[in-house]
Design an enzyme around this catalytic site. Structure first.
Site, PDB file in Angstrom:
ATOM      1  N   SER A 141      16.587  23.431 -48.012  1.00 30.84           N
ATOM      2  CA  SER A 141      16.505  22.570 -46.833  1.00 30.84           C
ATOM      3  C   SER A 141      15.062  22.231 -46.498  1.00 30.84           C
ATOM      4  CB  SER A 141      17.154  23.262 -45.641  1.00 30.84           C
ATOM      5  OG  SER A 141      16.545  24.511 -45.412  1.00 30.84           O
ATOM      6  N   HIS A 162      20.348  17.786 -51.037  1.00 34.05           N
ATOM      7  CA  HIS A 162      20.370  18.470 -49.746  1.00 34.05           C
ATOM      8  C   HIS A 162      21.613  18.064 -48.941  1.00 34.05           C
ATOM      9  CE1 HIS A 162      18.568  19.236 -45.533  1.00 34.05           C
ATOM     10  NE2 HIS A 162      19.115  20.323 -46.000  1.00 34.05           N
ATOM     11  N   GLU A 174      21.229  13.997 -49.157  1.00 35.51           N
ATOM     12  CA  GLU A 174      19.863  13.563 -49.462  1.00 35.51           C
ATOM     13  C   GLU A 174      19.578  13.889 -50.924  1.00 35.51           C
ATOM     14  OE1 GLU A 174      17.267  13.886 -45.380  1.00 35.51           O
ATOM     15  OE2 GLU A 174      17.561  15.736 -46.453  1.00 35.51           O
ATOM     16  N   ASN A 212      15.764  16.895 -41.740  1.00 36.16           N
ATOM     17  CA  ASN A 212      15.147  18.061 -41.103  1.00 36.16           C
ATOM     18  C   ASN A 212      13.754  17.762 -40.561  1.00 36.16           C
ATOM     19  OD1 ASN A 212      17.311  19.722 -41.310  1.00 36.16           O
ATOM     20  ND2 ASN A 212      16.638  20.771 -43.165  1.00 36.16           N
TER      21      ASN A 212
HETATM   22  N1  3HC Z   1      35.956  21.684 -43.332  1.00 32.43           N
HETATM   23  C1  3HC Z   1      36.841  20.674 -43.221  1.00 32.43           C
HETATM   24  N2  3HC Z   1      37.060  20.025 -42.065  1.00 32.43           N
HETATM   25  C2  3HC Z   1      36.365  20.440 -40.982  1.00 32.43           C
HETATM   26  C3  3HC Z   1      35.429  21.474 -41.021  1.00 32.43           C
HETATM   27  C4  3HC Z   1      35.227  22.103 -42.264  1.00 32.43           C
HETATM   28  N3  3HC Z   1      34.350  23.085 -42.425  1.00 32.43           N
HETATM   29  N4  3HC Z   1      34.881  21.608 -39.793  1.00 32.43           N
HETATM   30  C5  3HC Z   1      35.450  20.705 -38.992  1.00 32.43           C
HETATM   31  N5  3HC Z   1      36.346  19.985 -39.723  1.00 32.43           N
HETATM   32  C6  3HC Z   1      37.134  18.873 -39.260  1.00 32.43           C
HETATM   33  C7  3HC Z   1      38.178  19.308 -38.275  1.00 32.43           C
HETATM   34  O1  3HC Z   1      39.385  19.673 -38.910  1.00 32.43           O
HETATM   35  C8  3HC Z   1      38.353  18.081 -37.409  1.00 32.43           C
HETATM   36  O2  3HC Z   1      39.267  17.203 -38.018  1.00 32.43           O
HETATM   37  P1  3HC Z   1      40.081  16.117 -37.138  1.00 32.43           P
HETATM   38  O3  3HC Z   1      39.055  15.116 -36.695  1.00 32.43           O
HETATM   39  O4  3HC Z   1      41.092  15.561 -38.080  1.00 32.43           O
HETATM   40  O5  3HC Z   1      40.673  16.914 -36.010  1.00 32.43           O
HETATM   41  C9  3HC Z   1      36.972  17.442 -37.423  1.00 32.43           C
HETATM   42  O6  3HC Z   1      36.271  17.972 -38.552  1.00 32.43           O
HETATM   43  C10 3HC Z   1      36.215  17.749 -36.181  1.00 32.43           C
HETATM   44  O7  3HC Z   1      36.170  19.153 -36.011  1.00 32.43           O
HETATM   45  P2  3HC Z   1      36.512  19.908 -34.665  1.00 32.43           P
HETATM   46  O8  3HC Z   1      37.577  19.174 -33.904  1.00 32.43           O
HETATM   47  O9  3HC Z   1      36.733  21.347 -34.991  1.00 32.43           O
HETATM   48  O10 3HC Z   1      35.178  19.884 -33.821  1.00 32.43           O
HETATM   49  P3  3HC Z   1      34.253  18.681 -33.401  1.00 32.43           P
HETATM   50  O11 3HC Z   1      34.955  17.416 -33.181  1.00 32.43           O
HETATM   51  O12 3HC Z   1      33.429  19.274 -32.339  1.00 32.43           O
HETATM   52  O13 3HC Z   1      33.329  18.453 -34.717  1.00 32.43           O
HETATM   53  C11 3HC Z   1      31.463  18.942 -36.051  1.00 32.43           C
HETATM   54  C12 3HC Z   1      32.662  19.512 -35.305  1.00 32.43           C
HETATM   55  C13 3HC Z   1      31.928  18.110 -37.232  1.00 32.43           C
HETATM   56  C14 3HC Z   1      30.678  20.142 -36.543  1.00 32.43           C
HETATM   57  C15 3HC Z   1      30.637  18.023 -35.070  1.00 32.43           C
HETATM   58  O14 3HC Z   1      30.386  18.691 -33.870  1.00 32.43           O
HETATM   59  C16 3HC Z   1      29.313  17.601 -35.664  1.00 32.43           C
HETATM   60  O15 3HC Z   1      29.217  16.650 -36.420  1.00 32.43           O
HETATM   61  N6  3HC Z   1      28.223  18.298 -35.261  1.00 32.43           N
HETATM   62  C17 3HC Z   1      26.872  18.038 -35.761  1.00 32.43           C
HETATM   63  C18 3HC Z   1      26.674  18.797 -37.047  1.00 32.43           C
HETATM   64  C19 3HC Z   1      25.324  18.540 -37.634  1.00 32.43           C
HETATM   65  O16 3HC Z   1      24.440  17.905 -37.054  1.00 32.43           O
HETATM   66  N7  3HC Z   1      25.125  19.062 -38.845  1.00 32.43           N
HETATM   67  C20 3HC Z   1      23.839  18.999 -39.509  1.00 32.43           C
HETATM   68  C21 3HC Z   1      23.099  20.254 -39.264  1.00 32.43           C
HETATM   69  S1  3HC Z   1      21.528  20.248 -40.031  1.00 32.43           S
HETATM   70  C22 3HC Z   1      21.838  20.800 -41.605  1.00 32.43           C
HETATM   71  O17 3HC Z   1      22.932  21.121 -41.989  1.00 32.43           O
HETATM   72  C23 3HC Z   1      20.647  20.821 -42.504  1.00 32.43           C
HETATM   73  C24 3HC Z   1      20.396  22.193 -43.038  1.00 32.43           C
HETATM   74  O18 3HC Z   1      19.317  22.095 -43.929  1.00 32.43           O
HETATM   75  C25 3HC Z   1      20.076  23.213 -41.996  1.00 32.43           C
END
Ligand code: 3HC
Length: 309
Positions: A141, A162, A174, A212
């Protein structure tokens, strides 16, 4: 394209794959298992390698659960199709505790601990053991991909991939260009990203790449704002969700990705750039030292009940 159509296309387009048919993911943690899942559900044969058998077991369980979620979304109430999707996808996944069992693949993606020397050692080994045509990639990352691949000979067949958490849901990939990547390798990685249903963007080997680099200062500023007592964490989260359209506020996101990861990414970027936007955040350091790492430990900026973990 809506999410449902894209997921269905992803599953049904498995036969149109060309270059990459077999993928090995080294590291069975959250990111590694997510990468293995999306490759398997796109029709590719996947091997997950991790030294810890218990991590491989957890990876298999979480992949099954997440495949079921994807299956439900794709096939609605058709239980038979959902089960078939889960069964077919999981049947394409093998696991092993030995790197040697995973080297015969078209693409090997490393998703292990974020430590430069450990990654370098792994890549040097993979470079020696893998067939000529195999492309090596790192999911780091924030560490320089040129530094990770410094000791390998096949620098033309090496790059960064990424992914974002949760991998099965986040649509971005990415593709990072190392200094010596060939055009053919770059195009293959871009095509592969498309084949697993991701939208690919390209970035040079620069600290934090695109996402990031921007998320780091954003997250740090949010914590500083809260630390100074200018606003509550709840209001800052609401502000960014309702005022900027983010799916999670910065504190919810930090808890979700892990405060230790957050701190590490910022630290590496500070070391690389010396830019004060990445300077250490005392509150973050304190929370990490106290073991408040977010959802995974039951407490970060917020507290989590066991049922949510
Ligand atoms: N696998 C499959 N499906 C999943 C899942 C997983 N691990 N997690 C969630 N889902 C699905 C759910 O089943 C749900 O499906 P639906 O729309 O059909 O009901 C949908 O995704 C939405 O999930 P939830 O209803 O449980 O919860 P939310 O609507 O709150 O969404 C989230 C959760 C997708 C995590 C959303 O909040 C989100 O996009 N958050 C931002 C995440 C983000 O910014 N990620 C990047 C982080 S930085 C990074 O990763 C970089 C690294 O280098 C650190």
């Amino acid at each position: 394209m809506n999410k449902l159509v894209s997921l269905t296309r992803n599953f049904s387009s498995s036969s149109s794959l060309n270059a990459i048919k077999t993928v090995t993911v080294i590291g069975g943690g959250l990111m590694g298992s997510g990468i293995a899942q999306v490759a398997a559900q796109a029709g590719q044969n996947v091997t997950i390698v991790d030294l810890k058998p218990e991590l491989l077991e957890n990876a298999q369980k979480s992949i099954q659960n997440n495949l079921r979620r994807v299956g439900k979304k794709t096939f609605k109430d058709d239980a038979a199709k959902i089960e078939n999707f889960v069964k077919e996808s999981t049947s394409r996944i093998n696991t092993s505790t030995k790197v040697e069992d995973g080297v015969n693949a078209d693409l090997i993606i490393e998703a292990i601990v974020e430590k430069l020397d450990v990654k370098q050692e792994l890549f040097n080994k993979l470079d020696q053991l893998a067939p000529e045509h195999t492309i090596l990639a790192t999911n780091t990352s924030s560490i320089s991909i040129n530094a990770i691949g410094a000791g390998i000979k096949r620098k033309d067949r090496y790059g960064g991939l990424h992914f974002f958490n949760p991998v099965p849901v986040m649509r971005l990939l990415e593709v990072i260009k190392g200094d010596q990547i060939s055009e053919a390798t770059y195009q293959t990685l871009m095509e592969w990203g498309k084949s697993i249903g991701k939208t690919c963007i390209t970035c040079k080997d620069t600290p934090g790449f695109v996402v990031n680099r921007l998320l780091g200062p954003y997250s740090a500023e949010a914590i500083r704002l809260y630390e100074r007592g200018d606003a509550s964490k709840e209001d800052i989260d609401i502000g960014m969700k309702l005022g900027a359209g983010y799916p999670m506020g910065p504190f919810e996101l930090a808890d979700y990705t892990g405060l230790d990861t957050n701190k590490f990414v910022m630290q590496v970027m500070y070391e690389q750039t010396k830019d004060p936007v990445f300077r250490p955040v005392p509150l973050l350091d304190k929370m990490v030292a106290e073991g408040k790492l977010g959802i995974k430990t039951g407490e970060g900026f917020y507290k989590y009940k066991k049922s949510n973990l």
